[in-house]
Design a protein around this motif. Structure first.
Motif, short mmCIF file in Angstrom:
data_model
loop_
_atom_site.label_atom_id
_atom_site.label_comp_id
_atom_site.label_asym_id
_atom_site.label_seq_id
_atom_site.Cartn_x
_atom_site.Cartn_y
_atom_site.Cartn_z
N ILE A 9 -0.54 30.40 10.74
CA ILE A 9 -0.40 31.68 11.45
C ILE A 9 -1.74 32.14 11.98
O ILE A 9 -1.84 32.61 13.13
CB ILE A 9 0.23 32.74 10.52
CG1 ILE A 9 1.71 32.43 10.28
CG2 ILE A 9 0.07 34.15 11.09
CD1 ILE A 9 2.36 33.30 9.24
N SER A 10 -2.79 32.01 11.19
CA SER A 10 -4.12 32.43 11.62
C SER A 10 -4.60 31.64 12.82
O SER A 10 -5.20 32.18 13.74
CB SER A 10 -5.12 32.29 10.48
OG SER A 10 -4.77 33.11 9.41
N ILE A 11 -4.34 30.35 12.81
CA ILE A 11 -4.84 29.50 13.90
C ILE A 11 -4.00 29.65 15.15
O ILE A 11 -4.53 29.82 16.25
CB ILE A 11 -4.90 28.03 13.43
CG1 ILE A 11 -5.98 27.86 12.37
CG2 ILE A 11 -5.16 27.09 14.60
CD1 ILE A 11 -6.00 26.51 11.71
N PHE A 12 -2.69 29.58 15.02
CA PHE A 12 -1.82 29.49 16.20
C PHE A 12 -1.28 30.82 16.70
O PHE A 12 -0.73 30.87 17.80
CB PHE A 12 -0.65 28.53 15.91
CG PHE A 12 -1.10 27.14 15.61
CD1 PHE A 12 -1.78 26.40 16.56
CD2 PHE A 12 -0.88 26.57 14.36
CE1 PHE A 12 -2.21 25.11 16.29
CE2 PHE A 12 -1.30 25.28 14.08
CZ PHE A 12 -1.97 24.55 15.06
N VAL A 13 -1.42 31.89 15.94
CA VAL A 13 -0.92 33.19 16.39
C VAL A 13 -2.08 34.17 16.60
O VAL A 13 -2.20 34.78 17.67
CB VAL A 13 0.10 33.78 15.38
CG1 VAL A 13 0.53 35.17 15.78
CG2 VAL A 13 1.31 32.85 15.27
N VAL A 14 -2.92 34.32 15.60
CA VAL A 14 -3.98 35.34 15.67
C VAL A 14 -5.04 34.98 16.71
O VAL A 14 -5.46 35.84 17.49
CB VAL A 14 -4.61 35.54 14.27
CG1 VAL A 14 -5.78 36.47 14.34
CG2 VAL A 14 -3.57 36.06 13.31
N THR A 15 -5.45 33.73 16.74
CA THR A 15 -6.50 33.33 17.69
C THR A 15 -6.08 33.56 19.15
O THR A 15 -6.84 34.15 19.92
CB THR A 15 -6.91 31.87 17.43
OG1 THR A 15 -7.31 31.73 16.07
CG2 THR A 15 -8.04 31.46 18.34
N PRO A 16 -4.89 33.12 19.58
CA PRO A 16 -4.49 33.42 20.96
C PRO A 16 -4.34 34.92 21.23
O PRO A 16 -4.66 35.39 22.33
CB PRO A 16 -3.15 32.71 21.13
CG PRO A 16 -3.14 31.66 20.10
CD PRO A 16 -3.94 32.19 18.97
N CYS A 17 -3.87 35.68 20.23
CA CYS A 17 -3.75 37.13 20.43
C CYS A 17 -5.11 37.78 20.62
O CYS A 17 -5.27 38.66 21.46
CB CYS A 17 -3.02 37.77 19.25
SG CYS A 17 -1.27 37.41 19.21
N LEU A 18 -6.10 37.34 19.85
CA LEU A 18 -7.45 37.88 20.02
C LEU A 18 -8.04 37.49 21.38
O LEU A 18 -8.71 38.30 22.02
CB LEU A 18 -8.37 37.39 18.90
CG LEU A 18 -8.12 38.00 17.53
CD1 LEU A 18 -9.00 37.32 16.48
CD2 LEU A 18 -8.40 39.48 17.56
N ALA A 19 -7.78 36.28 21.82
CA ALA A 19 -8.26 35.85 23.13
C ALA A 19 -7.60 36.68 24.25
O ALA A 19 -8.27 37.12 25.19
CB ALA A 19 -7.99 34.37 23.34
N ALA A 20 -6.29 36.92 24.13
CA ALA A 20 -5.59 37.73 25.13
C ALA A 20 -6.09 39.17 25.12
O ALA A 20 -6.27 39.79 26.19
CB ALA A 20 -4.08 37.70 24.86
N ALA A 21 -6.34 39.73 23.95
CA ALA A 21 -6.86 41.10 23.87
C ALA A 21 -8.26 41.18 24.47
O ALA A 21 -8.59 42.15 25.18
CB ALA A 21 -6.88 41.57 22.42
#
Length: 118
Positions: free
Chosen positions: A51-63
């Motif tokens: 979850i940390s790698i595949f969900v949080v990282t893209p969300c932080l990049a998008a934000a």
């Protein structure tokens, strides 16, 4: 006398071995429960890592991308509509200058009104 000492040492070592054997022979399901908890913890840790790698990282990049675009749009708007400064008597009031000059230590000419400005 020596045989008595030797005999007592042998009996003591046998007793110790028996105690250790008996304490590990009856575990009451403790080891099975401990192994189940370890297995579940490993699965849960793997899930949260994914979850940390595949969900949080893209969300932080998008934000971050969104914040950068909003900053650029705001900066372009400020270029076309610069802020008009109003010189109120209580803004930048100084009884005496600082020892490094008239402006405060955190003065930024792009954002703050200068003391000398009319």
């Amino acid at each position: 006398m020596a045989s008595r000492i030797l005999n007592s040492q042998i009996v003591a070592s046998v007793k110790r071995a028996g105690v250790r054997y008996q304490s590990t022979a009856i575990d009451g399901g403790f080891t099975a429960e401990r192994d189940a908890v370890k297995h579940h913890a490993a699965e849960a840790a793997a899930t949260w890592k994914k979850i940390s790698i595949f969900v949080v990282t893209p969300c932080l990049a998008a934000a971050g991308f969104n914040a950068y675009n909003l900053y650029e749009a705001h900066h372009e708007h400020q270029k076309h509509h610069p802020k008009e400064w109003i010189k109120y008597p209580y803004i930048n009031f100084r009884a005496r200058s600082f020892f490094w000059g008239k402006e405060s230590l955190f003065f930024n000419p792009e954002v703050n009104l200068s003391v000398d400005a009319e």
